[in-house]
Scaffold this active site. Structure first.
Site, PDB file in Angstrom:
ATOM      1  N   LYS A  43      36.213  60.533  48.583  1.00 37.00           N
ATOM      2  CA  LYS A  43      36.399  60.958  49.971  1.00 37.00           C
ATOM      3  C   LYS A  43      37.874  60.969  50.350  1.00 37.00           C
ATOM      4  CE  LYS A  43      33.931  57.671  51.860  1.00 37.00           C
ATOM      5  NZ  LYS A  43      33.487  56.877  50.703  1.00 37.00           N
ATOM      6  N   ARG A  63      29.294  55.111  59.266  1.00 36.49           N
ATOM      7  CA  ARG A  63      28.705  54.436  58.109  1.00 36.49           C
ATOM      8  C   ARG A  63      27.347  53.843  58.425  1.00 36.49           C
ATOM      9  NH1 ARG A  63      33.691  53.301  55.254  1.00 36.49           N
ATOM     10  NH2 ARG A  63      33.328  52.315  53.240  1.00 36.49           N
ATOM     11  N   ARG A 122      40.932  52.508  39.531  1.00 40.33           N
ATOM     12  CA  ARG A 122      41.799  52.706  40.696  1.00 40.33           C
ATOM     13  C   ARG A 122      42.563  51.408  40.982  1.00 40.33           C
ATOM     14  NH1 ARG A 122      38.860  54.333  46.236  1.00 40.33           N
ATOM     15  NH2 ARG A 122      38.300  52.167  46.446  1.00 40.33           N
ATOM     16  N   ARG A 167      43.334  45.307  46.295  1.00 41.03           N
ATOM     17  CA  ARG A 167      42.463  45.450  47.446  1.00 41.03           C
ATOM     18  C   ARG A 167      41.392  44.408  47.253  1.00 41.03           C
ATOM     19  NH1 ARG A 167      40.082  51.301  49.277  1.00 41.03           N
ATOM     20  NH2 ARG A 167      38.268  50.066  49.828  1.00 41.03           N
ATOM     21  N   ARG A 171      29.048  46.706  47.684  1.00 39.23           N
ATOM     22  CA  ARG A 171      29.357  47.808  48.612  1.00 39.23           C
ATOM     23  C   ARG A 171      28.451  49.008  48.359  1.00 39.23           C
ATOM     24  NH1 ARG A 171      35.286  48.232  47.128  1.00 39.23           N
ATOM     25  NH2 ARG A 171      35.368  50.172  48.294  1.00 39.23           N
TER      26      ARG A 171
END
Ligand code: ADP
Length: 189
Positions: free
Chosen positions: A13, A88, A127, A135, A146
């Site tokens: 996204k 969401r 990533r 993160r 998640r």
């Protein structure tokens, strides 16, 4: 152009939102980015959100609804926007509907970027490694959590927006350029 990008964590996204920003000259509204800025700036909202985000849960609806409502009032949203990571939950989507009606705006499309859960876990791990930016929510256990949160709370938005005739789906497992082209096609028909 007023768009929503919908899809699980790691589906691309953010990558596609940045391309849409260039193509249409509209801002990317990423609630995740806004919340991470608040954490970095140590604002009260950021401090409250950090723990929730680090364990992979969703920040309360009223918090993100407030962020988006304020953001939509900025001048740069007059030409449109691409929402990335919001809504969401169904209550967020309903709140967004109300905001847009109040502001005299309407959505052009909701683009669902579909992806395979196992690929997402390894994409996000890569990533994390490549960006070198830690993160708190990018380790494998939290990513799997998640993905569950996505399935339970966010995936119902697919039917919500299909019912409104706004849903377009693209295959997020293709190469970045191919996905971009599919989105272009989905938006313009
Ligand atoms: P990703 O696309 O990888 O899932 P995001 O940057 O969009 O990551 O979101 C990271 C975290 O920020 C979420 O797991 C959640 O805790 C919080 N967050 C972002 N957007 C929302 C939202 N609309 N509602 C609730 N929490 C949100």
């Amino acid at each position: 152009m007023r768009l929503i990008l919908l899809g699980p964590p790691g589906a691309g996204k953010g990558t596609q939102a940045k391309i849409l920003v260039e193509t249409y000259g509209i801002p990317q509204l990423s609630t995740g980015d806004i919340l991470r800025s608040a954490i970095a700036a140590r604002t009260p909202m950021g401090l409250a959100a950090k723990e929730i985000m680090d364990r992979g849960d969703l920040v309360p609806d009223h918090v993100v609804n407030g962020i988006v409502s304020e953001r939509l009032d900025k001048d740069d949203c007059a030409k449109g926007f691409v929402l990335d990571g919001f809504p969401r939950t169904i209550p967020q989507a309903e709140a967004l509907d109300g905001m847009l009606t109040d502001k005299g705006m309407s959505l052009d499309a909701v683009v669902e970027i579909t992806a395979d859960a196992d690929v997402l876990v390894s994409r996000i791990a890569n990533r994390a490694k490549e960006s070198g930016v830690a993160r708190g929510d990018d380790n494998e256990e939290v990513v799997r959590y998640r993905l569950n949160v996505y399935r339970e709370q966010t995936a119902p938005l697919v039917e919500f927006y299909r019912g409104k005739g706004l849903l377009r789906s693209v295959d997020g497992m293709e190469a970045v350029d191919t996905v971009t082209e599919a989105i272009r096609h989905a938006v313009h028909g």
